[in-house]
Write a protein that holds these residues in place. Structure first.
Motif, PDB file in Angstrom:
ATOM      1  N   GLU A 152      20.550   6.863  23.865  1.00 40.19           N
ATOM      2  CA  GLU A 152      19.403   6.047  24.291  1.00 40.19           C
ATOM      3  C   GLU A 152      18.275   6.894  24.877  1.00 40.19           C
ATOM      4  O   GLU A 152      17.194   6.370  25.158  1.00 40.19           O
ATOM      5  N   GLY A 153      18.538   8.178  25.091  1.00 40.81           N
ATOM      6  CA  GLY A 153      17.513   9.059  25.630  1.00 40.81           C
ATOM      7  C   GLY A 153      17.321   8.957  27.126  1.00 40.81           C
ATOM      8  O   GLY A 153      16.228   9.279  27.647  1.00 40.81           O
ATOM      9  N   VAL A 154      18.355   8.504  27.844  1.00 39.25           N
ATOM     10  CA  VAL A 154      18.269   8.446  29.310  1.00 39.25           C
ATOM     11  C   VAL A 154      18.304   9.882  29.858  1.00 39.25           C
ATOM     12  O   VAL A 154      19.237  10.629  29.573  1.00 39.25           O
ATOM     13  N   PRO A 155      17.307  10.302  30.631  1.00 39.31           N
ATOM     14  CA  PRO A 155      17.290  11.691  31.139  1.00 39.31           C
ATOM     15  C   PRO A 155      18.508  11.968  32.015  1.00 39.31           C
ATOM     16  O   PRO A 155      18.896  11.128  32.835  1.00 39.31           O
ATOM     17  N   SER A 156      19.088  13.140  31.834  1.00 37.66           N
ATOM     18  CA  SER A 156      20.199  13.542  32.711  1.00 37.66           C
ATOM     19  C   SER A 156      19.653  13.766  34.114  1.00 37.66           C
ATOM     20  O   SER A 156      18.443  13.914  34.301  1.00 37.66           O
ATOM     21  N   PRO A 157      20.526  13.794  35.140  1.00 39.65           N
ATOM     22  CA  PRO A 157      20.027  14.001  36.504  1.00 39.65           C
ATOM     23  C   PRO A 157      19.154  15.244  36.647  1.00 39.65           C
ATOM     24  O   PRO A 157      18.121  15.199  37.305  1.00 39.65           O
ATOM     25  N   TYR A 158      19.580  16.351  36.004  1.00 36.08           N
ATOM     26  CA  TYR A 158      18.773  17.568  36.119  1.00 36.08           C
ATOM     27  C   TYR A 158      17.419  17.396  35.445  1.00 36.08           C
ATOM     28  O   TYR A 158      16.387  17.808  36.001  1.00 36.08           O
ATOM     29  N   MET A 159      17.386  16.788  34.247  1.00 31.59           N
ATOM     30  CA  MET A 159      16.122  16.610  33.535  1.00 31.59           C
ATOM     31  C   MET A 159      15.197  15.667  34.303  1.00 31.59           C
ATOM     32  O   MET A 159      13.974  15.818  34.287  1.00 31.59           O
ATOM     33  N   TYR A 160      15.790  14.690  35.009  1.00 34.14           N
ATOM     34  CA  TYR A 160      14.978  13.787  35.833  1.00 34.14           C
ATOM     35  C   TYR A 160      14.323  14.572  36.963  1.00 34.14           C
ATOM     36  O   TYR A 160      13.114  14.453  37.210  1.00 34.14           O
ATOM     37  N   HIS A 161      15.125  15.397  37.658  1.00 34.83           N
ATOM     38  CA  HIS A 161      14.577  16.188  38.767  1.00 34.83           C
ATOM     39  C   HIS A 161      13.561  17.206  38.259  1.00 34.83           C
ATOM     40  O   HIS A 161      12.577  17.511  38.942  1.00 34.83           O
ATOM     41  N   ARG A 162      13.805  17.714  37.063  1.00 33.84           N
ATOM     42  CA  ARG A 162      12.861  18.673  36.484  1.00 33.84           C
ATOM     43  C   ARG A 162      11.515  18.015  36.220  1.00 33.84           C
ATOM     44  O   ARG A 162      10.461  18.603  36.473  1.00 33.84           O
ATOM     45  N   ALA A 163      11.549  16.785  35.708  1.00 34.21           N
ATOM     46  CA  ALA A 163      10.311  16.053  35.434  1.00 34.21           C
ATOM     47  C   ALA A 163       9.557  15.741  36.726  1.00 34.21           C
ATOM     48  O   ALA A 163       8.319  15.700  36.752  1.00 34.21           O
ATOM     49  N   LYS A 164      10.321  15.557  37.821  1.00 36.35           N
ATOM     50  CA  LYS A 164       9.702  15.244  39.115  1.00 36.35           C
ATOM     51  C   LYS A 164       9.321  16.501  39.895  1.00 36.35           C
ATOM     52  O   LYS A 164       8.722  16.407  40.968  1.00 36.35           O
ATOM     53  N   GLY A 165       9.739  17.666  39.369  1.00 30.89           N
ATOM     54  CA  GLY A 165       9.419  18.919  40.051  1.00 30.89           C
ATOM     55  C   GLY A 165      10.323  19.236  41.220  1.00 30.89           C
ATOM     56  O   GLY A 165       9.994  20.069  42.064  1.00 30.89           O
ATOM     57  N   THR A 166      11.494  18.571  41.300  1.00 28.46           N
ATOM     58  CA  THR A 166      12.435  18.814  42.412  1.00 28.46           C
ATOM     59  C   THR A 166      13.679  19.570  41.954  1.00 28.46           C
ATOM     60  O   THR A 166      14.639  19.687  42.720  1.00 28.46           O
TER      61      THR A 166
END
Length: 512
Positions: free
Chosen positions: A211-225
């Motif tokens: 479904e393309g749900v971002p993994s936890p790391y990819m989510y934090h990467r997108a947020k810059g954290t």
């Protein structure tokens, strides 16, 4: 041109000590000191800064870089005081008394009025040792105080980790409190819902990746954290895996509990931690808003329990552990032993339906044969070049090195005897200082002679292309060992078409 290294360090606990310990003030102090000394005017100045690192351990990035350059491009090391360099008694004493004199590096601690040029041998050892002992005791005292404060906050249910638990975010109004993240909390809730429906962790991971749900790391990467995490990843493009799903399903904090102090440091001088029994955990009920109810969490545990006892058959002994890297996704290949033909496979295929590396499969025996043949080729080329260049015999150098090592041990024994005689009153302080200085001068001379012999040995065994120093012991090798593989191979690239490329720990002998 000669070089001075300014080492500046500020740990988190030093922030409370006031403005005098700040990086900028340390810099001003050291540069003013240099400008006041005529003999330091013609030196080039380099700065090495560790901001936010404690002094109890010597594992600091800027310090490690500085120590690699000492004796090569750095001639003088200047610090504000001994505590900036380190708070560990043994390590500080070792560098000031042994390492820096051996490398010919001058060490200056401005506030301590210490300059190694003003001392011979180890006449300053007692003074330095006492100060280093005080700094180490201070570090341990600060560590105990910080732990006491943390424990008090844990008991109140405060969240002190740098990165918020996935599914939550920090409350802007209340310090150290978690609130639900509207973007990630629904993902966590859905994980539990799918588990309660009977889905396995692997199936949940596949659904999210499809479904393309971002993994936890990819989510934090997108947020810059993403840089706030305290661990390294084998690939910068991560996906959902069964391990991630398992971790969230087993985490009781999603029921509103705050669970702290599950691990603790073994000692302030190391980063190693140990597990603490559950009975000693600090658990605070209703510390934050729950994402799932207690009943849902318990149901998810029951559904997941049958699958935990059926892990994939992964061998305990893995000759190429951590070396095989998939060039498509960057992940480390997994070794499957308990099958008809043991092999290495890319784990990504289990969690992503369509991927370039889904067919990556390396037979264990074929891999061993390939690596062994490549190592033998490298050895044959090197031995041929060695014979052609007429390398000299090294036995004479080996004997000399052993002789020097024996003399160095004798000097250490004599130094210990001097300390004992001083403690027993058999030797007065002035004679002790004089004889200790003589021993240190002899030791420095022997160490220098030993280093020159070792450099000659290295030039025999290693070519300019940085070939391993002991190829001879591998001549005629017919079987791989873990030591051999670890010493010679940095990593093995595996491409989607199952082709391989070895990245050596040295420059390739074979020129294409």
């Amino acid at each position: 041109m000669k070089t001075i290294a300014l080492y500046l360090r500020l740990s988190n606990e030093d922030i409370n000590e006031g403005e005098s310990d700040s990086i900028s003030n340390q810099r001003d102090l050291l540069r003013n000191y240099i400008s006041s000394k005529k003999d330091l005017q013609d030196y080039e100045i380099l700065e090495f800064i560790d901001d936010g690192y404690g002094g109890a351990t010597f594992d600091r990035p800027a310090l490690n870089k500085l120590l690699r350059l000492t004796g090569k491009t750095i001639d003088i090391v200047i610090v504000k005081d001994f505590s900036r360099f380190g708070r560990n008694l043994i390590e500080v004493g070792n560098y000031i008394d042994q390492v820096f004199p051996f490398l010919g590096v001058r060490f200056i601690a401005v506030n301590e009025d210490y300059d190694s040029n003003n001392y011979k041998g180890s006449t300053a050892c007692i003074d330095v040792g006492l100060k280093a002992l005080i700094y180490e005791m201070y570090s341990r005292d600060i560590s105990q105080k910080i732990r006491a404060v943390q424990k008090s906050k844990f008991q109140k249910g405060e969240y002190l980790c740098t990165l918020p638990l996935y599914g939550y975010m920090r409350c802007s109004n209340v310090k150290n409190k978690l609130i639900q993240n509207p973007e990630t909390a629904p993902v966590v809730k859905r994980i539990f819902e799918l588990a309660c429906e009977g889905k396995t962790a692997t199936q949940i991971a596949v659904i999210f990746n499809t479904e393309g749900v971002p993994s936890p790391y990819m989510y934090h990467r997108a947020k810059g954290t993403d840089k706030k995490r305290g661990w390294k990843l084998s690939s910068e493009n991560t996906i959902w895996t069964n391990a991630i799903v398992h971790r969230y399903l087993s985490d009781e904090r999603y029921t509103g509990k705050q669970i702290s102090r599950k691990r603790t440091k073994i000692d302030i001088n190391t980063k190693k931690t140990k597990q603490i029994p559950r009975s000693e955990w600090i658990i605070c009920e209703d510390a934050h808003e729950p994402i799932v109810s207690r009943d849902v969490w318990k149901q998810a545990q029951l559904v997941m329990k049958p699958y935990r006892s059926k892990p994939y058959a992964i061998a305990d002994y893995n000759l190429f552990k951590g070396l095989l890297k998939c060039e498509y996704c960057g992940r480390t290949l997994t070794f499957f032993k308990n099958i008809k033909e043991p092999c290495y496979r890319c784990p990504t295929r289990r969690f992503v339906t369509f991927c370039e590396c889904k067919d990556v499969r390396i037979n264990e025996q074929q891999l061993k044969d390939f690596v062994l043949s490549e190592i033998q080729r490298q050895i044959r080329v090197f031995v041929f070049e060695e014979i052609k260049n007429g390398k000299p015999d090294n036995n004479r150098f080996q004997v000399e090195v052993e002789r020097l090592e024996k003399q160095l041990k004798q000097l250490d024994c004599k130094k210990t005897l001097l300390f004992e005689n001083l403690a027993d009153g058999k030797l007065i302080k002035e004679d002790f200082k004089e004889k200790t200085a003589e021993l240190c001068e002899k030791k420095i001379a022997l160490e220098k002679e030993k280093m020159e012999l070792l450099q000659k040995l290295n030039s025999i065994y290693a070519s300019e292309d940085n070939v391993p120093k002991e190829w001879g012991k591998y001549a005629g090798i017919q079987e791989l060992s873990q030591q051999l593989v670890a010493e010679l191979i940095q990593r093995i690239k595996v491409f989607p078409d199952n082709s391989l490329e070895i990245v050596w720990n040295f420059k390739d002998c074979i020129k294409d």
